[in-house]
Design a protein around this motif. Structure first.
Motif, PDB file in Angstrom:
ATOM      1  N   LEU A 166      44.807  49.370  52.751  1.00  0.00           N
ATOM      2  CA  LEU A 166      43.460  48.811  52.201  1.00  0.00           C
ATOM      3  C   LEU A 166      42.761  48.589  53.586  1.00  0.00           C
ATOM      4  O   LEU A 166      41.582  49.290  53.157  1.00  0.00           O
ATOM      5  CB  LEU A 166      43.960  47.360  51.784  1.00  0.00           C
ATOM      6  N   VAL A 182      30.091  45.134  52.032  1.00  0.00           N
ATOM      7  CA  VAL A 182      30.107  43.612  52.488  1.00  0.00           C
ATOM      8  C   VAL A 182      30.210  42.947  50.441  1.00  0.00           C
ATOM      9  O   VAL A 182      30.591  41.546  50.755  1.00  0.00           O
ATOM     10  CB  VAL A 182      28.774  43.482  52.539  1.00  0.00           C
ATOM     11  N   MET A 184      31.896  43.794  48.045  1.00  0.00           N
ATOM     12  CA  MET A 184      33.010  43.960  47.224  1.00  0.00           C
ATOM     13  C   MET A 184      33.985  43.019  48.476  1.00  0.00           C
ATOM     14  O   MET A 184      35.480  42.549  47.633  1.00  0.00           O
ATOM     15  CB  MET A 184      33.767  45.613  48.507  1.00  0.00           C
ATOM     16  N   GLY A 185      33.674  42.223  49.158  1.00  0.00           N
ATOM     17  CA  GLY A 185      34.211  41.596  50.229  1.00  0.00           C
ATOM     18  C   GLY A 185      34.452  41.402  51.225  1.00  0.00           C
ATOM     19  O   GLY A 185      35.427  40.805  52.019  1.00  0.00           O
TER      20      GLY A 185
ATOM     21  N   VAL B  48      23.783  37.243  45.517  1.00  0.00           N
ATOM     22  CA  VAL B  48      24.852  37.705  46.321  1.00  0.00           C
ATOM     23  C   VAL B  48      24.995  37.718  47.441  1.00  0.00           C
ATOM     24  O   VAL B  48      26.338  38.043  48.052  1.00  0.00           O
ATOM     25  CB  VAL B  48      25.407  39.081  45.921  1.00  0.00           C
ATOM     26  N   LEU B  50      22.816  38.721  50.193  1.00  0.00           N
ATOM     27  CA  LEU B  50      22.092  39.715  50.896  1.00  0.00           C
ATOM     28  C   LEU B  50      21.082  39.735  51.822  1.00  0.00           C
ATOM     29  O   LEU B  50      20.786  39.798  52.070  1.00  0.00           O
ATOM     30  CB  LEU B  50      22.359  41.067  50.171  1.00  0.00           C
ATOM     31  N   ASP B  71      30.668  37.615  50.862  1.00  0.00           N
ATOM     32  CA  ASP B  71      32.288  37.583  50.507  1.00  0.00           C
ATOM     33  C   ASP B  71      32.876  36.212  50.139  1.00  0.00           C
ATOM     34  O   ASP B  71      33.619  36.146  48.888  1.00  0.00           O
ATOM     35  CB  ASP B  71      33.053  38.107  52.594  1.00  0.00           C
ATOM     36  N   VAL B  74      31.241  36.695  46.474  1.00  0.00           N
ATOM     37  CA  VAL B  74      31.892  37.736  45.757  1.00  0.00           C
ATOM     38  C   VAL B  74      33.332  36.665  45.419  1.00  0.00           C
ATOM     39  O   VAL B  74      33.865  36.984  43.608  1.00  0.00           O
ATOM     40  CB  VAL B  74      32.725  38.880  46.601  1.00  0.00           C
ATOM     41  N   LEU B  80      28.227  41.783  41.569  1.00  0.00           N
ATOM     42  CA  LEU B  80      26.733  42.804  41.737  1.00  0.00           C
ATOM     43  C   LEU B  80      27.222  44.500  41.710  1.00  0.00           C
ATOM     44  O   LEU B  80      28.120  44.861  42.456  1.00  0.00           O
ATOM     45  CB  LEU B  80      25.778  42.617  42.852  1.00  0.00           C
ATOM     46  N   MET B  99      38.521  49.207  45.818  1.00  0.00           N
ATOM     47  CA  MET B  99      37.863  48.753  46.722  1.00  0.00           C
ATOM     48  C   MET B  99      37.197  47.468  46.134  1.00  0.00           C
ATOM     49  O   MET B  99      36.501  46.716  46.672  1.00  0.00           O
ATOM     50  CB  MET B  99      36.544  49.555  47.050  1.00  0.00           C
ATOM     51  N   TYR B 102      38.870  44.310  46.630  1.00  0.00           N
ATOM     52  CA  TYR B 102      39.424  44.426  47.653  1.00  0.00           C
ATOM     53  C   TYR B 102      40.453  43.157  48.153  1.00  0.00           C
ATOM     54  O   TYR B 102      41.293  42.690  48.096  1.00  0.00           O
ATOM     55  CB  TYR B 102      38.304  44.829  48.715  1.00  0.00           C
ATOM     56  N   GLN B 103      39.147  42.138  47.440  1.00  0.00           N
ATOM     57  CA  GLN B 103      39.666  40.577  48.096  1.00  0.00           C
ATOM     58  C   GLN B 103      41.167  40.140  47.243  1.00  0.00           C
ATOM     59  O   GLN B 103      42.092  39.227  47.786  1.00  0.00           O
ATOM     60  CB  GLN B 103      38.553  39.569  47.764  1.00  0.00           C
ATOM     61  N   LYS B 106      44.013  42.204  48.414  1.00  0.00           N
ATOM     62  CA  LYS B 106      44.441  41.597  49.747  1.00  0.00           C
ATOM     63  C   LYS B 106      45.432  39.804  49.295  1.00  0.00           C
ATOM     64  O   LYS B 106      46.260  39.333  50.214  1.00  0.00           O
ATOM     65  CB  LYS B 106      43.071  40.865  50.539  1.00  0.00           C
TER      66      LYS B 106
END
Lengths: 294, 237
Positions: A166, A182, A184-185, B48, B50, B71, B74, B80, B99, B102-103, B106
């Protein structure tokens, strides 16, 4: 020596040197993909790989493989520290700024090694002795086998990391589109640090396995870095698999030029390859033109 | 769900959002309409994380997030779909979806993520046929499906869509807007920034009209559809 045996001998030497160039080129590419910059410290990390391994081997009288493993780990840590203290504090640097900063980092690294480990060449015996292996009349240093095996294992590990884990995929995503990664975290600064760690490890591995054949000293890094850069350009900068093929091709070309023309001509090959690639195919053998819709 | 209060934000050249107020309630589709450069994308980027707000508050599910990193936003349940789709072109469709989660991956939510992937692939069967294909080789419509699917993989409580119709053929736009409406029917809360005002107002409950970084008008989508200024300026009627 008959011509076939000579060719075989040169090919063995070329594949071995080319494997080293390939590993160095992978280091270049990992950082290029992550930051868009060319990391001129890469060659210095190769040099430290050899210098530190020799230092651990001599100073602590440790087995060679322990000395090499410790050196590679130290260089991985050095890569992380370089990123944290030199690259990370620059807020949103351009690739050109980063490239210039790595030139400074390379000079500091080289000077640091000269001041702490000295100017004398350093080396240590091969991992499994010095007795040559004879294959079809050609003599092969046992370290050559180690170089080829370790390079292949390193490439497999890098492939596995980027394709299967990952974190590796997140690094590829950050290389493809930093801002969306970013979203996507993904913590892209962490991804850049990982890239420096992997590139430094690549340098360390290359230095640790080549030193029994070539010896090393504080000023060897620049040339090795340049050869690795040429290999990366030949394979297509940013292309991890192109890097290995580029490295092997460059190593073989260099070896054949050294054997059939003159050993003094050997180093010129990398320059000629680099110039040829820049003039005729700047994307490298496996790179492709990037088309951006505006 | 989302409350934006007196939001000011900008770039080096100057402020682009001036004391913006808007809200999105759970289960709603709210759209931001306005001309190019009105501040729609900047609003989305500020929500978000940015684009760092200069002043004002952004509350997501009651929690202030205007100073949070993307992050964390999210992780707080906001996803977004960026303008221009921006899929990870060299990576496969499957990896793009991965992706998106992703979080969650994890955090070890492998089974839930696998179920959500099935949901996304049922929603967009074309993606299932192209799972191993590099995302950059997909058509514009397929890339938009992937961008939405990737955002859904985060299982967001609030889905932000920035110009989902941009550069797409009318039939594809129709499909995409139908999907957004279906997602809303299934419970998704959506904030949609769109230049294609007629398509956006058809599916939205409420809308804000942005002009030069300020809310020029707001109200129910039905009312705004009949507002003479909106009709003339944004609907071309």
């Amino acid at each position: 020596m008959d011509p076939q045996t000579q060719l075989l001998q040169l090919l063995f030497a070329g594949v071995s040197t080319g494997s080293i160039y390939g590993i160095i080129a992978v280091g270049f590419n990992v950082i290029f993909k992550s930051t868009g910059a060319i990391n001129f410290t890469q060659g210095e990390w190769v040099m430290i790989g050899g210098m530190l391994s020799a230092f651990f081997f001599v100073s602590f009288d440790s087995p060679i493989w322990v000395a090499c493993a410790a050196a590679v780990l130290c260089i991985g840590v050095l890569g992380v520290l370089s990123e944290r203290f030199v690259i990370e504090p620059l807020r949103n640097p351009s690739p050109v700024t980063l490239t210039l900063v790595t030139i400074g980092l390379a000079i500091v690294t080289k000077s640091g090694v000269m001041l702490t480990l000295g100017k004398n060449p350093a080396g240590y015996p091969g991992f499994s002795g010095e007795t040559p292996i004879m294959i079809a009349g050609a003599s092969l240093h046992p370290q050559t086998v180690w170089i080829i095996v370790v390079a292949a294992l390193f490439m497999l590990a890098v492939h596995f990391f980027f394709e299967r884990t990952l974190t590796g995929k997140a690094m590829r995503a950050a290389a493809a589109d930093r801002e969306v990664a970013v979203l996507m975290g993904v913590r892209v600064r962490h991804a850049t640090m990982m890239a420096f760690a992997i590139a430094a490890l690549a340098g360390g591995v290359a230095g640790a396995i080549i030193t029994p054949l070539t010896f090393t000293s504080y000023d060897h890094g620049t040339v090795l870095g340049f050869k690795g850069f040429s290999a990366a350009m030949l394979g297509g900068v940013g292309n991890l698999y192109g890097a290995m093929v580029g490295g092997l091709l460059l190593g073989i070309l260099e070896s054949l030029a050294g054997g059939y023309i003159s050993s003094q001509f050997k180093d010129a090959v990398a320059f000629m390859v680099l110039l040829g690639i820049l003039f005729f195919r700047p994307t490298g053998l496996f790179g492709h033109k990037e088309i951006e819709k505006v | 769900m989302l409350e934006v209060k007196a939001l000011c934000a900008g770039y080096d050249q100057g402020d682009v959002l001036h004391a913006l107020d808007l809200s999105v309630r759970a289960g709603e589709i709210v759209c931001l309409i306005g001309a190019n450069g009105a501040g729609k994308s900047s609003t989305m980027r500020a929500i978000v994380g940015l684009l760092r707000p200069l002043r004002g508050e952004i509350l997501l599910n009651g929690v202030r997030v205007e100073a949070a990193t993307p992050d964390r936003i999210v992780a707080a349940g906001c996803a977004l779909v960026p303008e221009g789709r921006r899929v990870f072109a060299p990576m496969s469709v499957a990896e793009n979806l991965e992706m998106g989660a992703y979080q969650r991956l994890k955090r070890g939510e492998r089974d839930e993520v696998a179920r959500d992937r099935e949901f996304v692939l049922n929603l967009f069967p074309r993606l299932e046929e192209r799972l191993e294909q590099p995302a950059g080789t997909l058509s514009g419509g397929e890339q938009q499906m992937l961008a939405i699917g990737r955002a859904l993989m985060a299982r967001p409580s609030l889905l932000l869509l920035d110009e989902p119709s941009m550069g797409l053929a009318p039939l594809v736009v129709k499909d995409i807007f139908r999907t957004i409406a279906d997602l809303n029917q299934a419970g998704a809360t959506v904030l949609l920034a769109e230049q294609n005002a007629s398509a956006a107002l058809k599916i939205a409950e409420r809308a804000y009209v942005l002009a030069e970084g300020r809310i020029a008008r707001s109200g129910s989508a039905a009312d705004l559809k009949h507002d003479p200024t909106v009709r003339e300026t944004y609907l071309g009627v």
